[in-house]
Design a protein around this motif. Structure first.
Motif, mmCIF file in Angstrom:
data_model
loop_
_atom_site.group_PDB
_atom_site.id
_atom_site.type_symbol
_atom_site.label_atom_id
_atom_site.label_comp_id
_atom_site.label_asym_id
_atom_site.label_seq_id
_atom_site.Cartn_x
_atom_site.Cartn_y
_atom_site.Cartn_z
ATOM 1 N N MET A 1 0.841 -1.166 0.000
ATOM 2 C CA MET A 1 0.000 0.000 0.000
ATOM 3 C C MET A 1 0.890 1.233 0.000
ATOM 4 N N THR A 2 0.613 2.184 -0.856
ATOM 5 C CA THR A 2 1.376 3.407 -0.976
ATOM 6 C C THR A 2 0.493 4.594 -0.620
ATOM 7 N N SER A 3 1.077 5.512 0.153
ATOM 8 C CA SER A 3 0.340 6.727 0.525
ATOM 9 C C SER A 3 1.147 7.944 0.123
ATOM 10 N N ILE A 4 0.446 8.969 -0.252
ATOM 11 C CA ILE A 4 1.084 10.227 -0.607
ATOM 12 C C ILE A 4 0.387 11.327 0.185
ATOM 13 N N ILE A 5 1.212 12.155 0.841
ATOM 14 C CA ILE A 5 0.678 13.312 1.550
ATOM 15 C C ILE A 5 1.211 14.542 0.836
ATOM 16 N N LYS A 6 0.330 15.416 0.434
ATOM 17 C CA LYS A 6 0.723 16.653 -0.224
ATOM 18 C C LYS A 6 0.203 17.825 0.595
ATOM 19 N N VAL A 7 1.117 18.744 0.902
ATOM 20 C CA VAL A 7 0.728 19.942 1.645
ATOM 21 C C VAL A 7 1.422 21.148 1.032
ATOM 22 N N ASP A 8 0.839 22.306 1.220
ATOM 23 C CA ASP A 8 1.456 23.537 0.745
ATOM 24 C C ASP A 8 2.345 24.159 1.824
ATOM 25 N N THR A 9 1.927 24.034 3.094
ATOM 26 C CA THR A 9 2.641 24.677 4.190
ATOM 27 C C THR A 9 2.543 23.832 5.446
ATOM 28 N N LEU A 10 3.669 23.756 6.185
ATOM 29 C CA LEU A 10 3.663 23.137 7.509
ATOM 30 C C LEU A 10 3.784 24.249 8.527
ATOM 31 N N GLN A 11 2.973 24.161 9.588
ATOM 32 C CA GLN A 11 3.051 25.130 10.661
ATOM 33 C C GLN A 11 2.970 24.429 11.996
ATOM 34 N N LYS A 12 3.626 25.031 12.995
ATOM 35 C CA LYS A 12 3.477 24.555 14.360
ATOM 36 C C LYS A 12 2.125 25.053 14.882
ATOM 37 N N ALA A 13 1.727 24.572 16.056
ATOM 38 C CA ALA A 13 0.432 24.954 16.633
ATOM 39 C C ALA A 13 0.318 26.467 16.814
ATOM 40 N N ASN A 14 1.458 27.137 17.074
ATOM 41 C CA ASN A 14 1.421 28.595 17.270
ATOM 42 C C ASN A 14 1.522 29.372 15.953
ATOM 43 N N GLY A 15 1.531 28.685 14.824
ATOM 44 C CA GLY A 15 1.591 29.329 13.520
ATOM 45 C C GLY A 15 2.996 29.524 12.976
ATOM 46 N N ALA A 16 4.027 29.245 13.793
ATOM 47 C CA ALA A 16 5.416 29.409 13.362
ATOM 48 C C ALA A 16 5.831 28.294 12.408
ATOM 49 N N THR A 17 6.841 28.576 11.606
ATOM 50 C CA THR A 17 7.387 27.576 10.695
ATOM 51 C C THR A 17 8.249 26.597 11.496
ATOM 52 N N PRO A 18 8.024 25.311 11.349
ATOM 53 C CA PRO A 18 8.824 24.344 12.118
ATOM 54 C C PRO A 18 10.260 24.244 11.608
ATOM 55 N N THR A 19 11.164 23.938 12.534
ATOM 56 C CA THR A 19 12.557 23.676 12.175
ATOM 57 C C THR A 19 12.694 22.184 11.867
ATOM 58 N N ALA A 20 13.845 21.793 11.369
ATOM 59 C CA ALA A 20 14.084 20.372 11.108
ATOM 60 C C ALA A 20 13.949 19.569 12.398
ATOM 61 N N ALA A 21 14.466 20.119 13.521
ATOM 62 C CA ALA A 21 14.370 19.428 14.811
ATOM 63 C C ALA A 21 12.908 19.265 15.238
ATOM 64 N N ASP A 22 12.068 20.270 14.961
ATOM 65 C CA ASP A 22 10.635 20.176 15.283
ATOM 66 C C ASP A 22 9.985 19.008 14.544
ATOM 67 N N LEU A 23 10.516 18.687 13.381
ATOM 68 C CA LEU A 23 9.960 17.612 12.560
ATOM 69 C C LEU A 23 10.630 16.268 12.828
ATOM 70 N N GLY A 24 11.551 16.242 13.807
ATOM 71 C CA GLY A 24 12.218 14.993 14.160
ATOM 72 C C GLY A 24 13.386 14.636 13.260
ATOM 73 N N ILE A 25 13.891 15.604 12.530
ATOM 74 C CA ILE A 25 15.012 15.362 11.627
ATOM 75 C C ILE A 25 16.306 15.752 12.340
ATOM 76 N N ASN A 26 17.259 14.834 12.429
ATOM 77 C CA ASN A 26 18.541 15.095 13.084
ATOM 78 C C ASN A 26 19.467 15.795 12.101
ATOM 79 N N THR A 27 19.864 17.014 12.433
ATOM 80 C CA THR A 27 20.745 17.788 11.560
ATOM 81 C C THR A 27 22.173 17.887 12.101
ATOM 82 N N THR A 28 22.471 17.191 13.201
ATOM 83 C CA THR A 28 23.799 17.255 13.803
ATOM 84 C C THR A 28 24.883 16.937 12.772
ATOM 85 N N GLY A 29 25.891 17.824 12.711
ATOM 86 C CA GLY A 29 27.008 17.605 11.799
ATOM 87 C C GLY A 29 26.811 18.170 10.415
ATOM 88 N N THR A 30 25.658 18.736 10.130
ATOM 89 C CA THR A 30 25.436 19.308 8.805
ATOM 90 C C THR A 30 25.883 20.767 8.775
#
Length: 166
Positions: A1-30
């Motif tokens: 089964m394949t799923s596709i999610i398409k969105v125009d914008t991601l926002q946090k509950a307070n309306g701010a733009t999420p960071t990579a860390a907010d999305l669970g993406i580890n950016t250490t060393g980049t």
């Protein structure tokens, strides 16, 4: 089964733009950003009571856990002959006006001309995000009495500051 999610914008509950860390993406060393300065003017420094400023880089950290990696290369030529001793000198790195590295000389005092590149590598941490930091590279002759020529044509000096995510 394949799923596709398409969105125009991601926002946090307070309306701010999420960071990579907010999305669970580890950016250490980049690499978060790179700033640099090129100094190409031929400059002669004969003697100095304190190190002479040759170039600066201003960078605004994106994260307070980042490390700044500073690398600089400065070509130097010191003439020499039987009556004028060539000399040695050193690079000094200042972070917001405070010396963080330098003070040692390299090279030797001889009666012959010397031409080589001075290198500096430094890693800095503990910079608050959003606050600009100025890295200033300075040079000081430490021995000898000949004029030290930086960037003798066609050479150029460069300083690169790279922010690495912590």
């Amino acid at each position: 089964m394949t799923s596709i999610i398409k969105v125009d914008t991601l926002q946090k509950a307070n309306g701010a733009t999420p960071t990579a860390a907010d999305l669970g993406i580890n950016t250490t060393g980049t690499v978060l950003q790179v700033q640099h300065s090129i100094f190409s003017t031929t400059t002669t420094i004969s003697s100095a009571a304190s190190p002479t400023s040759i170039m600066s880089v201003v960078i605004t950290p994106k994260s307070s856990t980042s490390k700044m990696v500073i690398h600089a290369c400065v070509p130097r030529y010191t003439p020499g002959n039987a009556s004028t001793w060539s000399g040695s000198g050193g690079l000094y790195l200042y972070e917001d006006g405070v010396k963080v590295q330098g003070g040692e000389h390299d090279g030797t005092v001889t009666a012959e001309s010397q031409s080589h590149t001075l290198n500096l590598l430094f890693v800095s941490g503990s910079n608050p995000s959003g606050t600009p930091v100025t890295y200033n590279l300075r040079y000081k002759p430490t021995l000898g009495n000949a004029g030290h020529q930086l960037n003798r044509a066609p050479r150029k000096s460069i300083m690169v500051v790279t922010e690495i995510a912590g």
